[in-house]
Every structure is written in structure tokens, then in C-alpha cells.
Motif scaffolding. Structure first.
Motif, PDB file in Angstrom:
ATOM      1  N   ILE A  45      30.882   8.963 -23.737  1.00  0.00           N
ATOM      2  CA  ILE A  45      29.594   8.422 -24.527  1.00  0.00           C
ATOM      3  C   ILE A  45      28.866   7.397 -23.375  1.00  0.00           C
ATOM      4  N   LYS A  46      29.773   6.293 -22.928  1.00  0.00           N
ATOM      5  CA  LYS A  46      29.396   5.413 -22.214  1.00  0.00           C
ATOM      6  C   LYS A  46      28.684   5.829 -21.079  1.00  0.00           C
ATOM      7  N   PHE A  47      29.583   6.796 -20.261  1.00  0.00           N
ATOM      8  CA  PHE A  47      29.024   7.400 -18.982  1.00  0.00           C
ATOM      9  C   PHE A  47      27.823   8.394 -19.203  1.00  0.00           C
ATOM     10  N   LYS A  51      23.943   7.544 -17.873  1.00  0.00           N
ATOM     11  CA  LYS A  51      23.338   8.543 -16.894  1.00  0.00           C
ATOM     12  C   LYS A  51      21.990   8.880 -17.309  1.00  0.00           C
ATOM     13  N   LEU A  52      21.685   9.035 -18.899  1.00  0.00           N
ATOM     14  CA  LEU A  52      20.436   9.215 -19.553  1.00  0.00           C
ATOM     15  C   LEU A  52      19.533   7.994 -19.547  1.00  0.00           C
ATOM     16  N   GLU A  57      24.136   1.580 -16.703  1.00  0.00           N
ATOM     17  CA  GLU A  57      24.893   2.443 -15.965  1.00  0.00           C
ATOM     18  C   GLU A  57      26.465   2.298 -15.978  1.00  0.00           C
ATOM     19  N   TYR A  58      27.127   3.313 -16.313  1.00  0.00           N
ATOM     20  CA  TYR A  58      28.722   3.133 -16.513  1.00  0.00           C
ATOM     21  C   TYR A  58      29.107   3.613 -15.209  1.00  0.00           C
ATOM     22  N   LEU A  65      38.949   6.252 -14.622  1.00  0.00           N
ATOM     23  CA  LEU A  65      40.038   5.521 -15.194  1.00  0.00           C
ATOM     24  C   LEU A  65      40.256   5.329 -16.454  1.00  0.00           C
ATOM     25  N   GLY A  66      39.058   5.488 -17.349  1.00  0.00           N
ATOM     26  CA  GLY A  66      39.088   5.461 -18.788  1.00  0.00           C
ATOM     27  C   GLY A  66      39.450   6.821 -19.155  1.00  0.00           C
TER      28      GLY A  66
END
Length: 183
Positions: A45-47, A51-52, A57-58, A65-66
Motif C-alpha cells: 500500500i505504501k509503495f 507511485k500514484l 514516495e516509498y 525489504l518490507g
């Protein structure tokens, strides 16, 4: 909010979790799988939100790693179910074989090797059983973990009650700035 309502909530959770694990050791799989899925979902979700453009930005490395962390957390009980009993079984088998050799050496020198021989046979058989059936052994180890968790929760409550009882008379004196020893 009255914090006294939640005084022993952590201990209660530990005790309840311990009791659940005692009666159903397979629940550990579910707990670790839920944590693993939550970690993976959080990172996805963070990534995606980054991106959206709807969130900062993640970084890709942090995302990877997550994901690896989430997958590892989900895999831990499966590794524990097989790995720990296998290592434990090998250790017990080695100890049994060592005792058998010791009993032979004692007998060669004219000593009584009965106890060492019996212990060697018992440890060797136990090691073989654990190696052959690691999954039942891990269920037993998880039950022990449940007992330890429940006991730890009870001990925390008892310890807190004792400390509270000892400090009841000291607290008012500390507020007044005077310390009196209890006689």
C-alpha cells in the motif's frame, strides 16, 4: 480516560494467548501468517500510494525489504516446526551415542556401566523419535511456550500486586516530601 481500567490488559492478553496455544498450538501459524500478511500489505500500500502520488514516495529498497520481512515472518513457524526439533533430535541422539560409548569404556575398565548404558539407549531412541517426527515435537514445544506465556502473565500480575501493596504507605510520604520507613 481512566488508565486503571487497562492495568492488567497486557497480562490478560499474554495469559489468554498462552492458554490458546496450550490447547491449539497450530494457532501460532495463523498468528505469524496474519502478521506476515499485514507487513506485506502495509508495504504494498505504501509503495503503490507513493507511485500514484497520493503519499510520499516509498523507496524501492525499503519496499523489497518490507516484502522479504513479511514473507520471513510468515515462514518462521514453518522453519521452527521442522528446524528446531531436527537440531534438538540430533543433539539428543549425539548425547545418547556419546553415553553408549562411555558405557563401553566404563565396562572395559571394569566399572558398572548400567546407568550410562540405559541413559545412552534412552537418549538415542528419543533423538531418533524426534528426528523422525519433528512436527509432533514442535507441537509439544509450542505447548510448553503456551504454559510459559500463561505463567509469565500470572507472575506479572502477582508481582505488580505485591509491589503495589509495598508502596501503598510510601506514596503519600513521597508526595509530602518526607520518607518514613514502615516499621
Amino acid at each position: 480516560m481512566n488508565i486503571k481500567k487497562f492495568r492488567y490488559s497486557f497480562e490478560a492478553v499474554i495469559i489468554i494467548l498462552g492458554i490458546i496455544i496450550i490447547f491449539n498450538p497450530a494457532i501460532i501459524d495463523m498468528i505469524f501468517n496474519i502478521f506476515g500478511v499485514v507487513i506485506v500489505a502495509y508495504n504494498v500500500i505504501k509503495f503503490v500510494m507513493g507511485k500514484l502520488g497520493k503519499a510520499p514516495e516509498y523507496p524501492v529498497m525499503k519496499f523489497i525489504l518490507g516484502l522479504l520481512l513479511g514473507i520471513s515472518v510468515s515462514a518462521i513457524p514453518h522453519m521452527v516446526k521442522f528446524g528446531i526439533p531436527l537440531v534438538l533430535g540430533c543433539f539428543v541422539l549425539y548425547n545418547g551415542l556419546e553415553r553408549l560409548v562411555l558405557s563401553y569404556q566404563i565396562k572395559q575398565h571394569g566399572g558398572n556401566s548400567g546407568t550410562s548404558l540405559i541413559m545412552g539407549i534412552a537418549f538415542s531412541l528419543l533423538g531418533i523419535i524426534v528426528i523422525i517426527n519433528p512436527f509432533k515435537t514442535s507441537a509439544f514445544l509450542f505447548r510448553i511456550l503456551g504454559i510459559v506465556l500463561a505463567g509469565m502473565g500470572v507472575m506479572r500480575i502477582v508481582s505488580d500486586m505485591r509491589i503495589r501493596k509495598q508502596n501503598e504507605d510510601i506514596i503519600p510520604d513521597i508526595i509530602e516530601g518526607v520518607f518514613h520507613e514502615k516499621k
